[in-house]
Enzyme design. Structure first.
Site, mmCIF file in Angstrom:
data_model
loop_
_atom_site.group_PDB
_atom_site.id
_atom_site.type_symbol
_atom_site.label_atom_id
_atom_site.label_comp_id
_atom_site.label_asym_id
_atom_site.label_seq_id
_atom_site.Cartn_x
_atom_site.Cartn_y
_atom_site.Cartn_z
ATOM 1 N N SER A 1 -11.115 -41.625 31.496
ATOM 2 C CA SER A 1 -11.689 -40.288 31.612
ATOM 3 C C SER A 1 -11.983 -40.024 33.081
ATOM 4 C CB SER A 1 -12.979 -40.186 30.797
ATOM 5 O OG SER A 1 -13.707 -39.021 31.144
ATOM 6 N N TYR B 1 -21.135 -44.440 29.439
ATOM 7 C CA TYR B 1 -19.762 -44.024 29.137
ATOM 8 C C TYR B 1 -18.933 -43.984 30.429
ATOM 9 C CZ TYR B 1 -15.890 -41.058 27.576
ATOM 10 O OH TYR B 1 -14.647 -40.547 27.292
ATOM 11 N N LYS C 1 -15.583 -46.163 31.398
ATOM 12 C CA LYS C 1 -14.305 -45.550 31.749
ATOM 13 C C LYS C 1 -13.789 -46.080 33.089
ATOM 14 C CE LYS C 1 -13.757 -44.614 28.408
ATOM 15 N NZ LYS C 1 -12.642 -44.650 27.446
#
Length: 292
Positions: free
Chosen positions: A144, A176, A180
């Site tokens: 991401s 998160y 990533k």
């Protein structure tokens, strides 16, 4: 009244402009066929679309669903063992599954760290020999653009078996982002270790996509996100395009280890291509999943 109408018209026009520019993601134009090839896709949404793509483009009518819990290293090992027993080929592995939810895995790791990085790390290693045997093969890991905000805190990993602390919404978003970054660094190091083989690997940003990744968030968070998802996020089919590009596009083998977005290779910051950090993350991950 005229002023209100003018403002509303301007907002609608601006939104339509976004829809045909920023929100309009490019499509994968590969003509590659998948006859006789085996593909693993983790995570249900892309898996459904990739199966649909396979049916349309290659005539492949066999789609097999196998249980895999990336929050359990035992489940990852069981999946890999069963797959290697049942299947004789593997050409494409797409590490797609991801989540934003606090808590711990059954092995005591932070759930986001465990699912988004460690589970896929172990799965890839366990399947790597078959991928080599069936080359040319590819490993595609969905990261991401959030990786830009991430960092790797090895002290926290060693002490808490996690990438950070906290369960607030902001803390989970940062966890998160860290996970990533792990995806991008994992791909960077994997490419180095696969040098001289017929296996290439890529990481990618799929775009801002309407998925159920935040389904475990609290009610207020879901209410806040609902209109944003509706208006400014693309559908799953659009979100699958860069994954399909990395999995199928001809001629990108020299770009192994690189990061893609909008069906094109992208430059990343120095921290996302740091050789020393990528190597250390690999070694720490090997130890955490019991491979070292």
């Amino acid at each position: 009244m005229f002023t209100v109408l003018l403002v509303c018209g301007g907002l609608v026009g601006f939104y339509l402009l976004l829809c045909v520019t920023v929100l309009q993601l490019p499509k994968c134009k590969s003509t590659a066929k998948l006859h006789g090839k085996t593909v693993i896709v983790t995570g249900m949404l892309l898996q459904h679309f990739f199966a649909h793509f396979t049916l349309l483009e290659s005539g492949n009518k066999e789609v097999l669903y196998m249980h895999l819990d990336l929050a359990s290293l035992k489940s990852v090992r069981s999946f890999a063992e069963n797959f290697l027993k049942k299947e004789s080929r593997l050409e494409i592995l797409i590490n797609n599954a991801g989540l934003v939810i606090g808590g711990k895995t059954e092995d005591g790791f932070g759930r986001i760290f465990g699912v988004n990085h460690l589970g896929h790390f172990l799965l890839t290693i366990l399947l790597l020999e078959m991928l080599k045997e069936c080359g040319p093969s590819r490993v595609v890991t969905v990261s991401s653009m959030a990786h830009c905000r991430g960092k790797i805190g090895f002290d926290c990993i060693n002490t808490h078996k996690d990438l950070g602390l906290g369960n607030s919404t902001l803390a989970l978003i940062m966890l998160y982002s860290h996970s990533k970054l792990c995806n991008v660094l994992f791909t960077h190091e994997l490419a180095k270790r696969l040098k001289g083989t017929n296996v290439t690997c890529y990481s990618l940003h799929p775009g801002a996509i309407k998925t159920d990744i935040g389904r475990h968030g609290n009610l207020w968070w879901r209410l806040f996100m609902a209109p944003i998802l509706l208006l400014f996020f693309s559908d799953v089919e659009s979100g699958a395009q860069t994954s399909l590009y990395c999995a199928l596009q001809e001629g990108i083998e020299p770009l192994t280890g690189r990061y893609f977005s909008s069906c094109a290779v992208q430059n990343v910051s120095a921290k996302a291509r740091d050789d020393a950090v990528a190597k250390k993350l690999w070694e720490v991950s090997e130890r955490l999943v019991g491979l070292a």
